[in-house]
Design an enzyme around this catalytic site. Sequence first.
Site, mmCIF file in Angstrom:
data_model
loop_
_atom_site.group_PDB
_atom_site.id
_atom_site.type_symbol
_atom_site.label_atom_id
_atom_site.label_comp_id
_atom_site.label_asym_id
_atom_site.label_seq_id
_atom_site.Cartn_x
_atom_site.Cartn_y
_atom_site.Cartn_z
ATOM 1 N N TYR A 13 11.672 7.951 15.003
ATOM 2 C CA TYR A 13 11.590 7.768 13.824
ATOM 3 C C TYR A 13 12.718 8.484 12.911
ATOM 4 C CZ TYR A 13 8.949 8.366 9.073
ATOM 5 O OH TYR A 13 8.579 8.222 7.908
ATOM 6 N N ASN B 234 12.125 15.846 13.834
ATOM 7 C CA ASN B 234 10.745 16.225 14.038
ATOM 8 C C ASN B 234 10.307 16.279 15.575
ATOM 9 O OD1 ASN B 234 8.131 17.511 13.287
ATOM 10 N ND2 ASN B 234 7.416 15.464 12.788
ATOM 11 N N ASN C 228 11.413 0.505 1.325
ATOM 12 C CA ASN C 228 10.355 1.536 1.605
ATOM 13 C C ASN C 228 9.650 1.040 2.773
ATOM 14 O OD1 ASN C 228 7.826 3.212 0.824
ATOM 15 N ND2 ASN C 228 7.077 1.044 0.961
ATOM 16 N N VAL D 193 10.412 -7.656 7.390
ATOM 17 C CA VAL D 193 11.883 -7.188 7.072
ATOM 18 C C VAL D 193 12.582 -6.760 8.380
ATOM 19 C CG1 VAL D 193 11.491 -6.446 4.463
ATOM 20 C CG2 VAL D 193 10.858 -4.758 6.658
ATOM 21 N N ARG E 267 0.899 -1.281 0.018
ATOM 22 C CA ARG E 267 -0.115 -0.033 -0.086
ATOM 23 C C ARG E 267 0.790 1.290 0.061
ATOM 24 N NH1 ARG E 267 -0.427 1.084 5.819
ATOM 25 N NH2 ARG E 267 0.298 -1.049 6.781
ATOM 26 N N ALA F 44 15.642 9.122 14.098
ATOM 27 C CA ALA F 44 16.808 8.481 14.386
ATOM 28 C C ALA F 44 16.884 7.303 13.207
ATOM 29 C CB ALA F 44 17.212 7.992 15.779
HETATM 30 P P1 NDP Z 1 2.107 3.032 5.075
HETATM 31 O O1 NDP Z 1 1.903 2.928 6.383
HETATM 32 O O2 NDP Z 1 0.877 3.085 4.005
HETATM 33 O O3 NDP Z 1 2.698 1.577 4.453
HETATM 34 C C1 NDP Z 1 3.793 0.937 4.937
HETATM 35 C C2 NDP Z 1 4.199 -0.398 4.285
HETATM 36 O O4 NDP Z 1 5.193 -0.900 5.061
HETATM 37 C C3 NDP Z 1 3.170 -1.405 4.224
HETATM 38 O O5 NDP Z 1 3.210 -2.015 2.921
HETATM 39 C C4 NDP Z 1 3.577 -2.205 5.264
HETATM 40 O O6 NDP Z 1 3.338 -3.697 4.962
HETATM 41 C C5 NDP Z 1 5.060 -2.169 5.275
HETATM 42 N N1 NDP Z 1 5.850 -2.594 6.307
HETATM 43 C C6 NDP Z 1 5.575 -2.196 7.626
HETATM 44 N N2 NDP Z 1 6.230 -2.910 8.535
HETATM 45 C C7 NDP Z 1 6.773 -3.899 7.983
HETATM 46 C C8 NDP Z 1 7.725 -5.058 8.305
HETATM 47 N N3 NDP Z 1 8.104 -5.309 9.416
HETATM 48 N N4 NDP Z 1 8.036 -5.886 7.313
HETATM 49 C C9 NDP Z 1 7.620 -5.727 5.973
HETATM 50 N N5 NDP Z 1 6.776 -4.763 5.578
HETATM 51 C C10 NDP Z 1 6.516 -3.772 6.476
HETATM 52 O O7 NDP Z 1 3.243 3.997 4.734
HETATM 53 P P2 NDP Z 1 3.807 4.985 3.435
HETATM 54 O O8 NDP Z 1 3.402 4.446 2.178
HETATM 55 O O9 NDP Z 1 3.157 6.128 3.901
HETATM 56 O O10 NDP Z 1 5.231 4.806 3.831
HETATM 57 C C11 NDP Z 1 6.202 4.086 3.277
HETATM 58 C C12 NDP Z 1 7.461 4.538 3.474
HETATM 59 O O11 NDP Z 1 7.617 5.850 3.307
HETATM 60 C C13 NDP Z 1 7.944 4.412 4.985
HETATM 61 O O12 NDP Z 1 9.327 4.225 4.997
HETATM 62 C C14 NDP Z 1 7.735 5.835 5.336
HETATM 63 O O13 NDP Z 1 8.529 5.795 6.691
HETATM 64 C C15 NDP Z 1 8.249 6.647 4.450
HETATM 65 N N6 NDP Z 1 7.540 8.056 4.298
HETATM 66 C C16 NDP Z 1 6.391 8.300 4.318
HETATM 67 C C17 NDP Z 1 6.000 9.675 4.411
HETATM 68 C C18 NDP Z 1 4.407 10.172 4.234
HETATM 69 O O14 NDP Z 1 4.257 11.210 4.379
HETATM 70 N N7 NDP Z 1 3.582 8.924 3.960
HETATM 71 C C19 NDP Z 1 6.741 10.740 4.394
HETATM 72 C C20 NDP Z 1 8.294 10.381 4.398
HETATM 73 C C21 NDP Z 1 8.739 9.241 4.557
HETATM 74 P P3 NDP Z 1 1.817 -4.382 5.426
HETATM 75 O O15 NDP Z 1 0.768 -3.462 5.000
HETATM 76 O O16 NDP Z 1 1.811 -5.724 4.640
HETATM 77 O O17 NDP Z 1 2.281 -4.857 6.781
#
Ligand code: NDP
Length: 253
Positions: free
Chosen positions: A161, A155, A96, A74, A30, A163
């Site tokens: 986060y 922030n 990601n 992961v 997602r 760090a």
């Molecule tokens: P979402 O919460 O919408 O999606 C997070 C994704 O990470 C999901 O697909 C989830 O998988 C996966 N995930 C979480 N934990 C694990 C794990 N332990 N192992 C495998 N997969 C995992 O977040 P965003 O799309 O908003 O964020 C994506 C990236 O972008 C992140 O690293 C976030 O920190 C970064 N980011 C986002 C910003 C924003 O404004 N949205 C701003 C700056 C950075 P599942 O659903 O299958 O559990």
Amino acid sequence: FSPVAMLQKVAVSSFASLEGKLALVTGGSRGIGRAIALELGRAGAEVVVGYRTGREEAEAVASEIGGRAVEADVSDAESAKSLVEAAGDLDVLVNNAGLTRDGLLVRMSDDDWRTVIDTNLSSVFYTCRAAARPMMRKRAGSIVNVSSIVGVHGNWGQTNYAASKGGIVAFTKSLAQELGSCGIRANVVAPGYIKTQLTDAIPEEAQQTMLGLTPLGRFGGPEDVARAVRFLASDDAAFITGEVMVVGGGLGM
Ligand code: NDP
């Protein structure tokens, strides 16, 4: 028939092409990861969509681009390694997957600290370590790690986060220095405020404050980040490594 128009069309469509490349995107079920997987798939890559809980969503993404969905946590060293091995001989690795567990430092639990560091930062170490040797053998590869503007500026309420995301920047710059001579590039994309499930939880007032600080006057969409990742992953970024590309509409400038 216009040969010039024809050439322009070819030039545009082949920009940031990933034809013939195998890519892994973690957290592809997602949000931003989903958009990245779709973008890389549309650019011609065969994409492995990593997910932890969102199986149906990840399978839907994979089927849209003829890729595969693979489950892995992961934050766990073995699981992350198995994911990379299951993906195959990678040309592109996009880290990601990530989460937040916000709170003030004085009230932050060990669990909230560790969960964020393990999921956002240790995961990047695990997958890069697993992918590095095969990439070194073929003397090619592109790694794109998704950090955050918070990893650059910090922030309030996000020490864990920040760090983890700042760690990704320092890690990637170090990796780029280690692997450059092997033909492997490593870069960071640092999104600003992007509309996803992750940011939906932020109170409306804080969202409006963030918007006020964004010169382009809108929140980003996952596709905005995906296009930057596609470029850095592709051979069109062949001389770019160790860089941090902020995709934030000017936030934090
Ligand atoms: P979402 O919460 O919408 O999606 C997070 C994704 O990470 C999901 O697909 C989830 O998988 C996966 N995930 C979480 N934990 C694990 C794990 N332990 N192992 C495998 N997969 C995992 O977040 P965003 O799309 O908003 O964020 C994506 C990236 O972008 C992140 O690293 C976030 O920190 C970064 N980011 C986002 C910003 C924003 O404004 N949205 C701003 C700056 C950075 P599942 O659903 O299958 O559990």
